[in-house]
Design an enzyme around this catalytic site. Structure first.
Site, PDB file in Angstrom:
ATOM      1  N   LEU A  77      38.170 116.030  39.249  1.00 54.35           N
ATOM      2  CA  LEU A  77      36.729 116.427  38.792  1.00 54.35           C
ATOM      3  C   LEU A  77      36.887 116.904  37.583  1.00 54.35           C
ATOM      4  O   LEU A  77      37.773 117.592  37.142  1.00 54.35           O
ATOM      5  CB  LEU A  77      36.275 117.551  39.903  1.00 54.35           C
ATOM      6  CG  LEU A  77      34.732 117.722  39.964  1.00 54.35           C
ATOM      7  CD1 LEU A  77      34.047 116.550  40.450  1.00 54.35           C
ATOM      8  CD2 LEU A  77      34.318 118.960  40.945  1.00 54.35           C
ATOM      9  N   ASP A  78      36.017 116.381  36.533  1.00 55.59           N
ATOM     10  CA  ASP A  78      36.301 116.600  35.024  1.00 55.59           C
ATOM     11  C   ASP A  78      36.066 117.906  34.990  1.00 55.59           C
ATOM     12  O   ASP A  78      35.181 118.820  35.700  1.00 55.59           O
ATOM     13  CB  ASP A  78      34.930 115.884  34.447  1.00 55.59           C
ATOM     14  CG  ASP A  78      35.154 114.412  33.900  1.00 55.59           C
ATOM     15  OD1 ASP A  78      36.529 113.869  34.281  1.00 55.59           O
ATOM     16  OD2 ASP A  78      34.273 113.798  33.650  1.00 55.59           O
ATOM     17  N   LYS A  79      36.736 118.584  34.029  1.00 55.90           N
ATOM     18  CA  LYS A  79      36.689 120.204  33.807  1.00 55.90           C
ATOM     19  C   LYS A  79      35.348 120.750  34.034  1.00 55.90           C
ATOM     20  O   LYS A  79      35.154 121.991  34.289  1.00 55.90           O
ATOM     21  CB  LYS A  79      37.639 120.507  33.003  1.00 55.90           C
ATOM     22  CG  LYS A  79      37.224 120.161  31.465  1.00 55.90           C
ATOM     23  CD  LYS A  79      38.296 120.707  30.250  1.00 55.90           C
ATOM     24  CE  LYS A  79      38.014 120.425  29.178  1.00 55.90           C
ATOM     25  NZ  LYS A  79      38.823 120.652  28.051  1.00 55.90           N
ATOM     26  N   THR A 121      32.498 119.493  35.069  1.00 55.67           N
ATOM     27  CA  THR A 121      31.756 119.289  36.225  1.00 55.67           C
ATOM     28  C   THR A 121      31.848 120.208  37.091  1.00 55.67           C
ATOM     29  O   THR A 121      32.948 120.762  37.537  1.00 55.67           O
ATOM     30  CB  THR A 121      32.084 117.948  36.734  1.00 55.67           C
ATOM     31  OG1 THR A 121      32.151 116.882  35.665  1.00 55.67           O
ATOM     32  CG2 THR A 121      31.012 117.327  37.657  1.00 55.67           C
TER      33      THR A 121
END
Length: 243
Positions: free
Chosen positions: A34-36, A38
């Site tokens: 998961l993008d940091k 997000t």
């Protein structure tokens, strides 16, 4: 994880396992990324075997992912599919840096307005995002998004460069050549009780709302948006019907 990430979730997995079980618990296993910036649902597994099974589901695109985002502007049309390949490029400016960007297969010829096929960039990855407008107010929209593929920063790039609706708090993809805070409309600033000079502190409003895993029966994992996201919805008067 990834380069430049100070606080990595992998570092806290053993601590989390102990909090959930006891001091003898085995560390948990990460199943996806998961993008940091997000927020939202993250799947962890207790065993390596289950983790590998779930990773395969992500890899073969069998996991249904639903995200929520608050964006600037309204997408036109209000519902649709963005299917434009994405590639990483160097931005040549006074501060050189890298960004993901669109690598379309076609463009309009400036001479006669005809559609011209572009030579395929061999580094470009195919990227598909479904989107749907849930609410709009205060020059912003609440969108439901379903990334069919899983390219780095896909939702952010498709919204900003494909639909012209960058995500609120996405300072990276609100411009191309410069590294600068996002420029917000007057009405948005007013509703958020914010000055443009403080816009750089706005967090990314992108949330992994639901993941659906086909593990024998379908398992739905839902996560409410964080408090800052809920507060922004209220301030911008973006009313969403209960899901």
């Amino acid at each position: 994880g990834g380069p430049g990430v100070k606080n990595c979730i992998a570092d806290v997995l053993p601590i989390l396992a102990k909090m959930l079980e006891n001091m003898k618990a085995e560390p948990l296993h990460l199943c996806h990324r998961l993008d940091k910036e997000t927020t939202g649902v993250m799947v962890l597994a207790r065993s390596k075997e289950v983790a590998e099974r779930i990773r395969l589901l992500f890899k073969t695109r069998q996991v249904e992912k639903i995200y929520w985002a608050i964006s600037l502007g309204d997408p036109d049309p209000a519902e649709g599919i963005v299917e434009i390949p994405i590639v990483e490029k160097e931005v040549r400016s006074h501060q050189s840096h890298y960004k993901m960007t669109l690598a379309p297969n076609y463009r309009l010829s400036p001479e006669d307005g005809k559609v011209v096929k572009i030579r395929k960039n061999r580094n470009a990855e195919s990227a598909v995002t479904r989107y749907r407008l849930l609410a709009s107010s205060s020059a912003c929209s609440l969108l439901e998004l379903q990334p069919v593929t899983g390219v780095k920063h896909q939702i952010r790039v498709h919204l900003a460069y494909g639909l012209g609706c960058p995500i609120l708090g996405d300072h990276k993809y609100s411009h191309w050549s410069k590294l600068a805070p996002q420029k917000l409309p007057e009405i948005t600033l007013k509703r958020l009780k914010l000055e443009q000079s403080k816009a750089r502190h706005l967090p990314l409003h992108l949330h992994a709302h639901r993941l659906s895993l086909p593990l024998g029966e379908r398992i739905d994992l839902v996560c409410k948006p964080p408090l800052f996201f809920q507060k922004t919805l209220k301030q911008l008067e973006l009313d969403v019907a209960k899901d």
